[in-house]
Structure formats: structure tokens, C-alpha cells
Design a protein around this motif. Sequence first.
Motif: not given
Length: 252
Positions: A36-39, A212-215
Amino acid sequence: MKKENFLIKMTDISKRFGTVQALDKVNFTVGHKEVVGLVGDNGAGKSTLIKVLTGVYLPDQGEFYFEGKKESINSPKKARDMGIETVYQHLALIDLMSIARNFFLGREPVKKYAKVINFLDRKKINDVARQALKEIGITIRSIDEEVSVLSGGERQAIAIGRAIYFGAKLLVLDEPTAALSIKESQKVLDYVTGAKERGLSVIFITHNIYHVYSVADRFTILEHGKKVGDFNKDEVSAEDIIEVVRTGKRPV
């Protein structure tokens, strides 16, 4: 998903510091083997949410579930004992100690002398650290090297490898690619993918949306302590996420 299918589920989490509402009824989940990307921009509440998750702060309001069971995490030690490991941007590594000693920092194996005196088991420390790092694809020149000679990417690798070895179920990465070269950043991203393949869940906190989008499998976006977006990867582009961070509005 039902509650029991999440590794963690945080509901209505609120935290205030004086007159500042750092978190305002935030809902946050991480599934099993999910990245989960927390941005969000500076001051969005990312760090506060993670500090609630890892027991640094107690929330003023809200509930927390871990593997379907309601929990109260009142200290970083309890979070770690549950399998929540955090790798901070400013890594908790000691420059003048060897890679092997840093790998076991705070968890050093000992052997007893005369059943009374504890001595560091240096052979076990070196052998286990060397093998554990090798198994997760981390190549080092010598296990005896001081951490001070390592690059930023190599330091991240040691910290991530340590967390994986000691049985983390959830790996929290705080700006893991900040100030790294393109090549080193890619290595760290590969370690994130490798951690997922080994069964770990990952929270990836960053300002670099393209990294982060890549993973990541999913993205949670905060602004001024509120959640303004929660998207699966197939629902948004990296540019969409940047636009939500910039405007605080969902993409059309």
C-alpha cells in the motif's frame, strides 16, 4: 473485503496535538501480501498515522484490528512483537558497528559462560547475518565492514533484510528511496517486491509517486489529517495520484 481478510484495519482513527487535528477519523487497511502506497503532501498526517500504528502515539479515538483481532498497540515493542517492523528514513543503524552487529541490533544472540555470564555469540551473528542477507538477494562485500562505508541503498537493504529475517508480517518503509541514485532506488524497489513475494505486507510512505506506483497494489492518500482517496492500481495512473495530492480532489 471482510475484516478478517485484512492484515490490519484501522477505523475512525483521530489524533489531536493541542489545536492541531493531525488525524480526523481516518480509515486505513492493508491486506495480506499487499503493498500500500501511503502518500500525501507535508503535514498530510502520514507520519502520525504510522506512529499510531506502531505504538508511538495512542489515538484519541478509533479501533485497530490485526489479523482480525481487535488490538491496542501501546508501545513500539508491542508492535514489533506482533510483527510490525518500521524502516525509518533516518535508519536506526550505528555507523561504527559492523553490518553483522547492526543486523542483530537489540536482538543479539548470546552464549553463557559458567552458566552465569553472557557473551555475544559472534560466530552466530556473522554466519546468520551473512546467510540471511544472501537468501534475500542482498550482496555485501564483507559482513565485518562498518555501516559507515555503505551507500544509502545498501543501508536500506540491511534494514529491510533485518526486518524480513526477524519475522515481520508488516513492513513499514518511510521514504525508502529518498536521496538515493536511480540505480539504488531500483534495488530498494526490487527488495519491496521481494518482500511481498515472501508473504509480507508493505506500507510504502513516500513523496515520489512514480517510485511507489511501480510496486504498490493500492494507494491511500491523506490531506490535512483526512483520507481523500483510496484507489487500486488499475483505477488510477501516477498522474492521477499526483493530481489528488495536489488538489485534494478525486480524479474525474
